[in-house]
Design a protein around this motif. Structure first.
Motif, mmCIF file in Angstrom:
data_model
loop_
_atom_site.group_PDB
_atom_site.id
_atom_site.type_symbol
_atom_site.label_atom_id
_atom_site.label_comp_id
_atom_site.label_asym_id
_atom_site.label_seq_id
_atom_site.Cartn_x
_atom_site.Cartn_y
_atom_site.Cartn_z
ATOM 1 N N THR A 140 54.303 1.383 89.198
ATOM 2 C CA THR A 140 54.190 0.649 87.936
ATOM 3 C C THR A 140 54.170 -0.854 88.167
ATOM 4 N N ILE A 141 55.046 -1.333 89.039
ATOM 5 C CA ILE A 141 55.103 -2.767 89.328
ATOM 6 C C ILE A 141 53.803 -3.229 89.973
ATOM 7 N N MET A 142 53.260 -2.434 90.886
ATOM 8 C CA MET A 142 52.014 -2.806 91.549
ATOM 9 C C MET A 142 50.851 -2.836 90.548
ATOM 10 N N ARG A 143 50.817 -1.883 89.668
ATOM 11 C CA ARG A 143 49.678 -1.795 88.746
ATOM 12 C C ARG A 143 49.781 -2.756 87.573
ATOM 13 N N PHE A 144 50.971 -2.940 87.025
ATOM 14 C CA PHE A 144 51.088 -3.661 85.765
ATOM 15 C C PHE A 144 51.798 -5.011 85.843
ATOM 16 N N ILE A 152 55.708 6.599 77.762
ATOM 17 C CA ILE A 152 55.712 5.550 76.743
ATOM 18 C C ILE A 152 55.440 4.181 77.367
ATOM 19 N N ALA A 153 56.088 3.914 78.503
ATOM 20 C CA ALA A 153 55.910 2.619 79.166
ATOM 21 C C ALA A 153 54.465 2.417 79.581
ATOM 22 N N TRP A 154 53.844 3.442 80.199
ATOM 23 C CA TRP A 154 52.460 3.298 80.671
ATOM 24 C C TRP A 154 51.478 3.152 79.514
ATOM 25 N N VAL A 155 51.739 3.844 78.413
ATOM 26 C CA VAL A 155 50.882 3.683 77.236
ATOM 27 C C VAL A 155 50.963 2.243 76.724
ATOM 28 N N LEU A 156 52.166 1.693 76.656
ATOM 29 C CA LEU A 156 52.343 0.322 76.183
ATOM 30 C C LEU A 156 51.695 -0.681 77.135
ATOM 31 N N TYR A 157 51.875 -0.479 78.442
ATOM 32 C CA TYR A 157 51.234 -1.365 79.416
ATOM 33 C C TYR A 157 49.711 -1.370 79.233
ATOM 34 N N TYR A 215 48.077 -0.501 76.519
ATOM 35 C CA TYR A 215 47.753 -1.065 75.212
ATOM 36 C C TYR A 215 47.709 -2.590 75.265
ATOM 37 N N PHE A 216 48.659 -3.181 75.981
ATOM 38 C CA PHE A 216 48.697 -4.633 76.104
ATOM 39 C C PHE A 216 47.848 -5.144 77.276
ATOM 40 N N GLU A 217 47.049 -4.261 77.875
ATOM 41 C CA GLU A 217 46.054 -4.599 78.900
ATOM 42 C C GLU A 217 46.678 -5.367 80.072
ATOM 43 N N ARG A 218 47.742 -4.804 80.626
ATOM 44 C CA ARG A 218 48.422 -5.439 81.739
ATOM 45 C C ARG A 218 47.912 -4.980 83.105
ATOM 46 N N ALA A 219 46.951 -4.064 83.125
ATOM 47 C CA ALA A 219 46.420 -3.576 84.401
ATOM 48 C C ALA A 219 45.335 -4.529 84.903
ATOM 49 N N TYR A 220 45.748 -5.712 85.347
ATOM 50 C CA TYR A 220 44.785 -6.716 85.794
ATOM 51 C C TYR A 220 44.058 -6.249 87.055
#
Length: 238
Positions: free
Chosen positions: A45-49, A204-209, A211-216
């Motif tokens: 999660t930290i690496m991706r988001f 829930i966390a991954w859906v929110l990430y 949604y807020f387009e944090r996967a740069y």
């Protein structure tokens, strides 16, 4: 309270000690839960988001544990090394306590998870060199100093990303199968509840990430978002 099936060993004889030692399978269960349901997803999660937003020149300094801008990569790399150290240790202890490979569904899922995890560690060596037009040590006016597997998106780099990312997904699938099958053969109500709650929390966390387009995009984070960079140019209309 636990309910141990009769086919699961409750003690193991240690020749060096000259006596049998009681096995605590709940310790194994809690350790593997922590590794595969908490630590591994956290590092992924930290690496991706949690990469920094792309900038005009990207991250200029090369990857280092001591450079703050690379903290997301350091957590991913060294966190997963630590996770595999714990997982392999837990797997070896379970193998010894079982008197060898038990042949159960859990044993197959667990073994596949460990093999895939070790394969991920090995595949990380395919990463190749970084390169970059604006990285420290490169000359922006001399393209020969920019070259690198990541920057030029070479076949080696493409192979690394395809193998490492895809196999990572399957490793996590096998891990969930290992945890689920383990809880089916060794009843731990509290851990079962924790496992289900943790999976729901990650969902829930991954859906929110997302949604807020944090996967740069990792390439743009590392090198910049300009079209002067080769892989950005290749994806100009994407």
């Amino acid at each position: 309270m636990t309910n141990t099936p009769t086919h699961i060993a409750t003690e193991v004889y240690i020749g060096a000690l000259g006596r049998s030692v009681e096995t605590h399978w709940d310790y194994h269960a809690y350790l593997m839960f922590f590794v595969w349901a908490v630590l591994v997803p956290l590092c992924i999660t930290i690496m991706r988001f949690h990469k920094p937003p792309p900038s005009p020149k990207g991250i200029r300094r090369d990857v280092s544990l001591w450079h703050r801008e690379w903290w997301f990569f350091s957590v991913h790399k060294y966190g997963l090394f630590f996770a595999m150290f714990l997982a392999v240790g837990g797997g070896i202890v379970a193998y010894i306590a079982s008197g060898g490979f038990s042949g159960s569904v859990h044993a197959y899922f667990g073994s596949l998870t460990l093999l895939m995890g070790l394969g991920q560690i090995n595949s990380s060596q395919m990463r190749g060199s970084r390169g970059g037009k604006y990285r420290v040590g490169a000359d922006p006016d001399d393209s020969t100093t920019w070259q690198g597997d990541q920057y030029n998106h070479t076949p080696r780099r493409r192979m690394f990303e395809a193998v490492h990312r895809t196999c990572g997904y399957f490793t996590f699938v096998f891990a969930i199968g290992a945890i689920g099958s383990g809880l089916m053969q060794f009843t731990l109500p509290i851990l079962t509840g924790l496992f289900l709650a943790t999976m729901l929390a990650w969902l829930i966390a991954w859906v929110l990430y997302e949604y807020f387009e944090r996967a740069y995009d990792g390439y743009r984070v590392a090198h910049g978002y300009g079209l002067e960079h080769p892989y950005n140019k290749d994806r100009e209309f994407l």
